[in-house]
Scaffold this active site. Sequence first.
Site, PDB file in Angstrom:
ATOM      1  N   HIS A 158      41.937  38.956  27.333  1.00 13.95           N
ATOM      2  CA  HIS A 158      42.394  38.667  28.702  1.00 13.95           C
ATOM      3  C   HIS A 158      43.460  37.574  28.689  1.00 13.95           C
ATOM      4  O   HIS A 158      43.612  36.848  27.713  1.00 13.95           O
ATOM      5  CB  HIS A 158      41.226  38.203  29.588  1.00 13.95           C
ATOM      6  CG  HIS A 158      40.336  39.321  30.032  1.00 13.95           C
ATOM      7  ND1 HIS A 158      39.256  39.739  29.298  1.00 13.95           N
ATOM      8  CD2 HIS A 158      40.377  40.122  31.133  1.00 13.95           C
ATOM      9  CE1 HIS A 158      38.666  40.741  29.923  1.00 13.95           C
ATOM     10  NE2 HIS A 158      39.326  41.002  31.036  1.00 13.95           N
ATOM     11  N   LYS A 162      41.907  33.092  32.394  1.00 12.23           N
ATOM     12  CA  LYS A 162      40.530  33.539  32.639  1.00 12.23           C
ATOM     13  C   LYS A 162      39.533  32.449  32.253  1.00 12.23           C
ATOM     14  O   LYS A 162      39.659  31.848  31.186  1.00 12.23           O
ATOM     15  CB  LYS A 162      40.238  34.838  31.867  1.00 12.23           C
ATOM     16  CG  LYS A 162      38.871  35.421  32.209  1.00 12.23           C
ATOM     17  CD  LYS A 162      38.741  36.879  31.844  1.00 12.23           C
ATOM     18  CE  LYS A 162      37.361  37.438  32.147  1.00 12.23           C
ATOM     19  NZ  LYS A 162      37.037  37.413  33.581  1.00 12.23           N
TER      20      LYS A 162
HETATM   21  N1  LIG Z   1      35.482  43.393  38.866  1.00 12.39           N
HETATM   22  C1  LIG Z   1      36.764  43.608  38.575  1.00 12.39           C
HETATM   23  O1  LIG Z   1      37.243  44.773  38.502  1.00 12.39           O
HETATM   24  C2  LIG Z   1      37.653  42.439  38.331  1.00 12.39           C
HETATM   25  C3  LIG Z   1      37.127  41.183  38.417  1.00 12.39           C
HETATM   26  N2  LIG Z   1      37.928  40.081  38.327  1.00 12.39           N
HETATM   27  C4  LIG Z   1      37.274  38.809  38.564  1.00 12.39           C
HETATM   28  O2  LIG Z   1      37.693  38.332  39.840  1.00 12.39           O
HETATM   29  C5  LIG Z   1      37.657  36.901  39.852  1.00 12.39           C
HETATM   30  C6  LIG Z   1      39.013  36.370  40.318  1.00 12.39           C
HETATM   31  O3  LIG Z   1      40.007  36.714  39.383  1.00 12.39           O
HETATM   32  P1  LIG Z   1      41.539  36.328  39.630  1.00 12.39           P
HETATM   33  O4  LIG Z   1      42.021  36.910  40.925  1.00 12.39           O
HETATM   34  O5  LIG Z   1      42.246  36.647  38.380  1.00 12.39           O
HETATM   35  O6  LIG Z   1      41.401  34.731  39.764  1.00 12.39           O
HETATM   36  P2  LIG Z   1      42.321  33.700  40.560  1.00 12.39           P
HETATM   37  O7  LIG Z   1      41.976  32.356  40.038  1.00 12.39           O
HETATM   38  O8  LIG Z   1      43.741  34.145  40.534  1.00 12.39           O
HETATM   39  O9  LIG Z   1      41.822  33.831  42.077  1.00 12.39           O
HETATM   40  C7  LIG Z   1      40.583  33.358  42.518  1.00 12.39           C
HETATM   41  C8  LIG Z   1      40.681  33.024  43.993  1.00 12.39           C
HETATM   42  O10 LIG Z   1      39.389  32.623  44.459  1.00 12.39           O
HETATM   43  C9  LIG Z   1      39.490  31.328  45.082  1.00 12.39           C
HETATM   44  N3  LIG Z   1      38.288  30.522  44.850  1.00 12.39           N
HETATM   45  C10 LIG Z   1      37.799  30.122  43.665  1.00 12.39           C
HETATM   46  N4  LIG Z   1      36.711  29.341  43.844  1.00 12.39           N
HETATM   47  C11 LIG Z   1      36.528  29.254  45.167  1.00 12.39           C
HETATM   48  C12 LIG Z   1      35.579  28.593  45.977  1.00 12.39           C
HETATM   49  N5  LIG Z   1      34.572  27.876  45.438  1.00 12.39           N
HETATM   50  N6  LIG Z   1      35.680  28.726  47.328  1.00 12.39           N
HETATM   51  C13 LIG Z   1      36.668  29.460  47.872  1.00 12.39           C
HETATM   52  N7  LIG Z   1      37.615  30.116  47.142  1.00 12.39           N
HETATM   53  C14 LIG Z   1      37.533  30.011  45.808  1.00 12.39           C
HETATM   54  C15 LIG Z   1      40.679  30.674  44.376  1.00 12.39           C
HETATM   55  O11 LIG Z   1      41.171  29.613  45.167  1.00 12.39           O
HETATM   56  P3  LIG Z   1      41.727  28.301  44.412  1.00 12.39           P
HETATM   57  O12 LIG Z   1      42.981  28.759  43.728  1.00 12.39           O
HETATM   58  O13 LIG Z   1      41.949  27.341  45.519  1.00 12.39           O
HETATM   59  O14 LIG Z   1      40.668  27.878  43.437  1.00 12.39           O
HETATM   60  C16 LIG Z   1      41.639  31.858  44.262  1.00 12.39           C
HETATM   61  O15 LIG Z   1      42.314  32.082  45.468  1.00 12.39           O
HETATM   62  C17 LIG Z   1      37.265  36.486  38.433  1.00 12.39           C
HETATM   63  O16 LIG Z   1      35.865  36.251  38.404  1.00 12.39           O
HETATM   64  C18 LIG Z   1      37.620  37.708  37.597  1.00 12.39           C
HETATM   65  O17 LIG Z   1      36.886  37.813  36.423  1.00 12.39           O
HETATM   66  C19 LIG Z   1      39.264  40.182  38.123  1.00 12.39           C
HETATM   67  C20 LIG Z   1      39.848  41.417  38.000  1.00 12.39           C
HETATM   68  C21 LIG Z   1      39.080  42.651  38.077  1.00 12.39           C
HETATM   69  O1  LIG Z   2      39.548  37.972  34.957  1.00  9.31           O
HETATM   70  C1  LIG Z   2      40.147  39.067  34.851  1.00  9.31           C
HETATM   71  O2  LIG Z   2      41.384  39.148  34.866  1.00  9.31           O
HETATM   72  C2  LIG Z   2      39.353  40.292  34.721  1.00  9.31           C
HETATM   73  N1  LIG Z   2      38.074  40.182  34.898  1.00  9.31           N
HETATM   74  C3  LIG Z   2      37.116  41.219  34.843  1.00  9.31           C
HETATM   75  C4  LIG Z   2      36.151  40.963  33.711  1.00  9.31           C
HETATM   76  O3  LIG Z   2      35.669  39.816  33.592  1.00  9.31           O
HETATM   77  O4  LIG Z   2      35.844  41.885  32.957  1.00  9.31           O
HETATM   78  C5  LIG Z   2      37.740  42.593  34.837  1.00  9.31           C
HETATM   79  C6  LIG Z   2      39.062  42.714  34.147  1.00  9.31           C
HETATM   80  O5  LIG Z   2      38.855  42.832  32.781  1.00  9.31           O
HETATM   81  C7  LIG Z   2      40.022  41.592  34.493  1.00  9.31           C
END
Ligand SMILES: NC(=O)C1=CN([C@@H]2O[C@H](COP(=O)(O)OP(=O)(O)OC[C@H]3O[C@@H](n4cnc5c(N)ncnc54)[C@H](OP(=O)(O)O)[C@@H]3O)[C@@H](O)[C@H]2O)C=CC1
Ligand SMILES: O=C(O)C1=N[C@H](C(=O)O)C[C@H](O)C1
Length: 269
Positions: A158, A162
């Site tokens: 990743h 991450k």
């Molecule tokens: N299930 C799936 O298919 C996928 C899952 N994911 C997961 O999604 C999550 C987010 O990934 P990603 O978008 O890359 O991460 P980012 O860090 O880009 O985005 C996370 C967002 O959540 C906000 N956030 C974090 N903590 C808090 C909190 N305590 N209260 C309110 N808002 C909060 C952040 O705000 P701030 O910047 O202010 O902290 C930011 O806007 C991860 O856990 C990732 O592993 C990602 C891709 C695919």
């Molecule tokens: O954090 C990410 O970017 C992603 N998170 C998910 C994971 O923890 O598997 C899904 C994807 O791989 C991208």
Amino acid sequence: MSDLPGIVVTGVSGRMGQMLAREIGASDRARLVGAVERAGHDWIGRDLGACMGSAPNGVIVTDDPLTAFAKAQAVIDFTAPVATVEFAALAAQARAVHVIGTTGFEPHHLEKIAAAARHAVIVRAGNMSLGVNLLTLLTKKVAQALDADWDIEVIEAHHNKKVDAPSGTALMLGQAAADGRGISLEDNTESGRDGITGARKHGAIGFSAIRGGDIVGEHDVLFAGAGERIVLRHVATDRAIFARGALKAALWGQDQKPGEYSMLDVLGL
Ligand SMILES: NC(=O)C1=CN([C@@H]2O[C@H](COP(=O)(O)OP(=O)(O)OC[C@H]3O[C@@H](n4cnc5c(N)ncnc54)[C@H](OP(=O)(O)O)[C@@H]3O)[C@@H](O)[C@H]2O)C=CC1
Ligand SMILES: O=C(O)C1=N[C@H](C(=O)O)C[C@H](O)C1
């Protein structure tokens, strides 16, 4: 007034938040009715489209999740475990479907999510893509066919932002391998090797994590036997695959009874 399901995106400024806002904005099956960020974020009170560098879309970013959820049929949440647990309780209060893409949960978080699912529909998956969910089924099938002399290793890569490891996807794949083999993942996990580790434990399911650059997400399930290897692989090149899966889950959830569901339920796999 449209009768399409209204959806709120939490963590809307994040990598997935912005991808989701674009996907829902372009959909003819749902409406984006709310966008949530944490208190103090500089997008609060501003038009989301403008914040994302596009045309204004009339959605004002808020730090008041409950008021936003109360006007919606679904909440799509890719944030962080602490935030997701809070959103699960609020979405249940608002009787909105909660689609959880967040990863990195500990058991105490999962207990709270299960409690919220007694009152509302929750769809949770560490990976919302069709390809990875199919890969879990293939992994289970291959693990079922091979004995414990075949070492199983889940290798994931990743981007360098991450924060959790192993990835949610790697844990899904590890669980599928454990299910196929008929063993407990918890009791047979091997990860974080460093130094004089000793030989690999017979029958263990190993996890290895690579972090670098802008890698969207890559997962291999390696079955290593004597004289041969099998590798099952998924490569994500575009975060839109996760956003499309999450939107599908939000629409699917509209017709379900309260409970916690997975993407396998949504996809009928
Ligand atoms: N299930 C799936 O298919 C996928 C899952 N994911 C997961 O999604 C999550 C987010 O990934 P990603 O978008 O890359 O991460 P980012 O860090 O880009 O985005 C996370 C967002 O959540 C906000 N956030 C974090 N903590 C808090 C909190 N305590 N209260 C309110 N808002 C909060 C952040 O705000 P701030 O910047 O202010 O902290 C930011 O806007 C991860 O856990 C990732 O592993 C990602 C891709 C695919
Ligand atoms: O954090 C990410 O970017 C992603 N998170 C998910 C994971 O923890 O598997 C899904 C994807 O791989 C991208």
